[in-house]
Scaffold this active site. Structure first.
Site, PDB file in Angstrom:
ATOM      1  N   GLN A   1      -1.942   2.562   4.415  1.00  0.00           N
ATOM      2  CA  GLN A   1      -1.060   1.628   5.125  1.00  0.00           C
ATOM      3  C   GLN A   1      -0.369   0.683   4.134  1.00  0.00           C
ATOM      4  O   GLN A   1      -1.031   0.027   3.341  1.00  0.00           O
ATOM      5  CB  GLN A   1      -1.889   0.824   6.153  1.00  0.00           C
ATOM      6  CG  GLN A   1      -1.063  -0.091   7.023  1.00  0.00           C
ATOM      7  CD  GLN A   1      -0.112   0.643   7.967  1.00  0.00           C
ATOM      8  OE1 GLN A   1      -0.480   1.623   8.596  1.00  0.00           O
ATOM      9  NE2 GLN A   1       1.123   0.175   8.038  1.00  0.00           N
TER      10      GLN A   1
ATOM     11  N   LYS B   1      -3.051   3.534  15.298  1.00  0.00           N
ATOM     12  CA  LYS B   1      -3.090   4.900  14.761  1.00  0.00           C
ATOM     13  C   LYS B   1      -4.477   5.516  14.984  1.00  0.00           C
ATOM     14  O   LYS B   1      -4.588   6.646  15.454  1.00  0.00           O
ATOM     15  CB  LYS B   1      -2.738   4.899  13.266  1.00  0.00           C
ATOM     16  CG  LYS B   1      -1.241   4.693  13.038  1.00  0.00           C
ATOM     17  CD  LYS B   1      -0.884   4.368  11.599  1.00  0.00           C
ATOM     18  CE  LYS B   1       0.575   3.931  11.507  1.00  0.00           C
ATOM     19  NZ  LYS B   1       0.960   3.426  10.183  1.00  0.00           N
TER      20      LYS B   1
ATOM     21  N   ASP C   1       2.726  10.992   5.732  1.00  0.00           N
ATOM     22  CA  ASP C   1       3.750   9.952   5.803  1.00  0.00           C
ATOM     23  C   ASP C   1       5.065  10.433   5.181  1.00  0.00           C
ATOM     24  O   ASP C   1       6.093   9.763   5.284  1.00  0.00           O
ATOM     25  CB  ASP C   1       3.263   8.705   5.037  1.00  0.00           C
ATOM     26  CG  ASP C   1       3.138   7.499   5.942  1.00  0.00           C
ATOM     27  OD1 ASP C   1       3.519   7.612   7.117  1.00  0.00           O
ATOM     28  OD2 ASP C   1       2.660   6.452   5.462  1.00  0.00           O
TER      29      ASP C   1
END
Ligand code: NDP
Length: 290
Positions: free
Chosen positions: A98, A54, A121
């Site tokens: 994460q 990422k 997200d």
């Protein structure tokens, strides 16, 4: 049996990233550098790999991309403070924590702490509500958005199709089902308690397994000519590989592919789409926050 069409996630992701590159340049001309902060807690090796790719993609596109690495024993309060600081930081448009977090941390509370305008997200309840309401200002979870993009660019007819999603997680199953419904598919969500899963799957014109069980979907689960979007990523032992293992999806690709009209491979299908859609969401956040 005819050759199936391989839905090439790498190629589609590359073209999404090219769009992102030009949009980044346009935003920079207006004095806005898109910023995505990635927070990694602990030493999970898979998470470290995901975070690495990422941040590399961010750097490649010219994003501002602070990476905050916290030790395994970080407390909930410390993590919430990091999130609060990122919420307040005007150079950060998107925040990605994460998952999975170490067991002692409360993931839902962390999700709720993220400013929904920076929740790239798409997991915050406000964004989940916007998804259900069809409000385009919300953020759609990246993997489901990637599945839809693959279907869209491949010209698959969703309108009126019978779609079966296997899995009902907030990360994949539920949002992908909502997105298919929004495109007028007739959607069934199957899960671990579904009776006669094979028969349910055989109804599908579009089948989306998102389970995490290697090669679970067999040839006789699939209707001839179906389109299969395999979300599963599973590592299985393989003594012929140097690493001793390889990645497979939730679909028994060798058996199933010849029966389908189109199918995503694993790796190289849905996986690459997830990061591309994360970048797209960050640009949306940068546009919306200015
Ligand atoms: P979860 O473990 O959160 O959810 C799995 C779902 O599968 C649950 O709803 C569960 O049902 C269902 N399930 C489990 N066993 C069965 C079974 N035997 N029959 C039918 N349904 C079953 O996983 P995620 O949604 O987070 O991820 C799913 C897969 O997608 C994983 O392989 C993951 O690695 C992969 N993934 C891939 C991404 C990508 O970028 N390509 C990104 C995110 C995930 P129940 O609710 O009843 O327990």
């Amino acid at each position: 049996m005819s050759q199936p069409r391989i839905l090439d996630g790498k190629a589609v992701a590359a073209s999404v990233l090219e769009e992102c590159r030009s949009e980044t340049a346009a935003l920079k001309e207006k004095g806005i550098t898109p910023g995505l902060a990635v927070v990694l807690v602990g030493n999970d090796p898979a998470s470290a790999v995901y975070v690495g790719s990422k941040t590399r993609t961010c750097a490649d596109l010219g994003f501002h991309s602070p990476k905050i690495e916290l030790p395994e024993n970080t407390t909930q309060e410390e993590l919430l403070k990091v999130v609060a600081d990122l919420n307040a930081d005007p150079t950060v448009h998107g925040i990605l924590v994460q998952f999975p977090l170490p067991k002692h941390l409360d993931e839902p509370e962390v999700i709720r702490a993220i400013d929904p305008r920076k929740d790239v997200d798409g997991l915050h309840p406000e964004n989940v509500a916007k998804l259900v309401l069809g409000d385009p200002t919300g953020f759609v979870s990246c993997t489901p958005a990637g599945c839809m993009k693959l279907l869209e660019v491949s010209g698959v007819e969703i309108n009126g199709a019978e779609a079966v999603v296997i899995g009902r997680s907030m990360l994949v199953g539920k949002p992908v089902a909502m997105l298919l419904l929004a495109k007028n598919a007739t959607v069934t969500i199957a899960h671990s308690r579904t009776k006669d899963l094979a028969a349910v799957c055989r109804r599908a014109d579009i089948l989306v397994p998102a389970v995490g069980r290697p090669e679970m979907v067999k040839e006789d689960w699939v209707k001839p000519g179906a389109v299969v979007i395999d979300v599963g990523i599973n590592r299985i032992p393989d003594s012929t590989k140097k690493s001793g293992s390889r990645l497979v999806g939730d679909v028994d690709y060798k058996e199933v592919a010849p029966k389908t009209a189109a199918i995503t491979p694993v790796p190289g299908g849905v996986g690459p789409m997830t990061i591309a859609m994360l970048m797209k969401n960050t640009l949306q956040a940068a546009r919306q926050l200015g």
